[in-house]
Write a protein that holds these residues in place. Structure first.
Motif, PDB file in Angstrom:
ATOM      1  N   UNK A 167     -15.894  -3.952  19.990  1.00  0.00           N
ATOM      2  CA  UNK A 167     -15.832  -2.632  19.379  1.00  0.00           C
ATOM      3  C   UNK A 167     -14.914  -2.597  18.165  1.00  0.00           C
ATOM      4  N   UNK A 168     -13.734  -3.181  18.290  1.00  0.00           N
ATOM      5  CA  UNK A 168     -12.728  -3.067  17.238  1.00  0.00           C
ATOM      6  C   UNK A 168     -12.565  -4.337  16.407  1.00  0.00           C
ATOM      7  N   UNK A 169     -13.225  -5.435  16.800  1.00  0.00           N
ATOM      8  CA  UNK A 169     -13.153  -6.667  16.021  1.00  0.00           C
ATOM      9  C   UNK A 169     -12.173  -7.676  16.585  1.00  0.00           C
ATOM     10  N   UNK A 170     -12.301  -8.899  16.084  1.00  0.00           N
ATOM     11  CA  UNK A 170     -11.500 -10.012  16.589  1.00  0.00           C
ATOM     12  C   UNK A 170     -10.028  -9.918  16.229  1.00  0.00           C
ATOM     13  N   UNK A 171      -9.651  -9.040  15.297  1.00  0.00           N
ATOM     14  CA  UNK A 171      -8.247  -8.874  14.934  1.00  0.00           C
ATOM     15  C   UNK A 171      -7.496  -7.975  15.921  1.00  0.00           C
ATOM     16  N   UNK A 172      -8.243  -7.399  16.860  1.00  0.00           N
ATOM     17  CA  UNK A 172      -7.649  -6.509  17.851  1.00  0.00           C
ATOM     18  C   UNK A 172      -6.756  -7.309  18.791  1.00  0.00           C
ATOM     19  N   UNK A 173      -5.608  -6.778  19.084  1.00  0.00           N
ATOM     20  CA  UNK A 173      -4.691  -7.408  20.032  1.00  0.00           C
ATOM     21  C   UNK A 173      -4.880  -6.761  21.392  1.00  0.00           C
TER      22      UNK A 173
END
Length: 167
Positions: free
Chosen positions: A64-70
């Motif tokens: 949903x928020x992308x691979x940069x999401x922690x």
């Protein structure tokens, strides 16, 4: 954790962290000793999730928020709510959103919900429904908690999240 709910709505919440001797409290229309942080990241949020009841939340959050999401895994619903706030306990991790996808007991989330409500935040089911503290012991629809963010926009981003994880 302690919560007072009136007519099914949380109005007073207390969360105590015994090992750090830190206590957060807030009452709807009655003050608090905590506050929201000055900024939150909606585009690539730090998402706090349950360490022991994850379901598919990590995979869906990244989609949903992308691979940069922690993704932060943590224990304790109270701890996860405190991660959304500017708390005096500086050892507390910081998160932008709290997501839970599996069944959760209402008594475990009531205090955090009251604190968020008192500060203008939101804790709803994943489909955006208010959580009431009457009737059944828990909720099946998962939960989404945020503060100083467009909560309904977050709900719309996660329309199928509750269907992806085991109940």
């Amino acid at each position: 954790m302690v919560c007072v709910a009136v007519n099914g709505k949380p109005v007073l919440g207390v969360i105590h962290k015994p090992f750090s001797e830190y206590t957060a409290w807030a009452m709807v229309d009655g003050g608090s000793n905590v506050k929201p942080r000055s900024s939150y990241n909606e585009k690539t949020p730090r998402i706090i999730v349950s360490r022991s009841h994850t379901g598919m939340v990590k995979q869906v959050a990244l989609q949903t928020f992308g691979n940069q999401t922690t993704i932060i895994s943590a224990g304790g619903a109270g701890y996860k709510v405190l991660a959304l706030l500017d708390v005096l306990d500086k050892s507390q991790e910081k998160a932008d959103i709290y997501i839970h996808v599996t069944y959760i007991k209402k008594w475990d989330i009531c205090a955090g919900n009251a604190i968020l409500k008192a500060l203008g935040g939101h804790m709803t089911t994943l489909s955006g429904e208010e959580i009431t503290y009457t009737g059944s012991d828990g909720i099946e629809g998962g939960l989404l908690a945020s503060i100083r963010m467009n909560h309904q926009a977050l709900v719309r981003k996660l329309p199928d999240l509750e269907k992806t994880g085991p109940k």
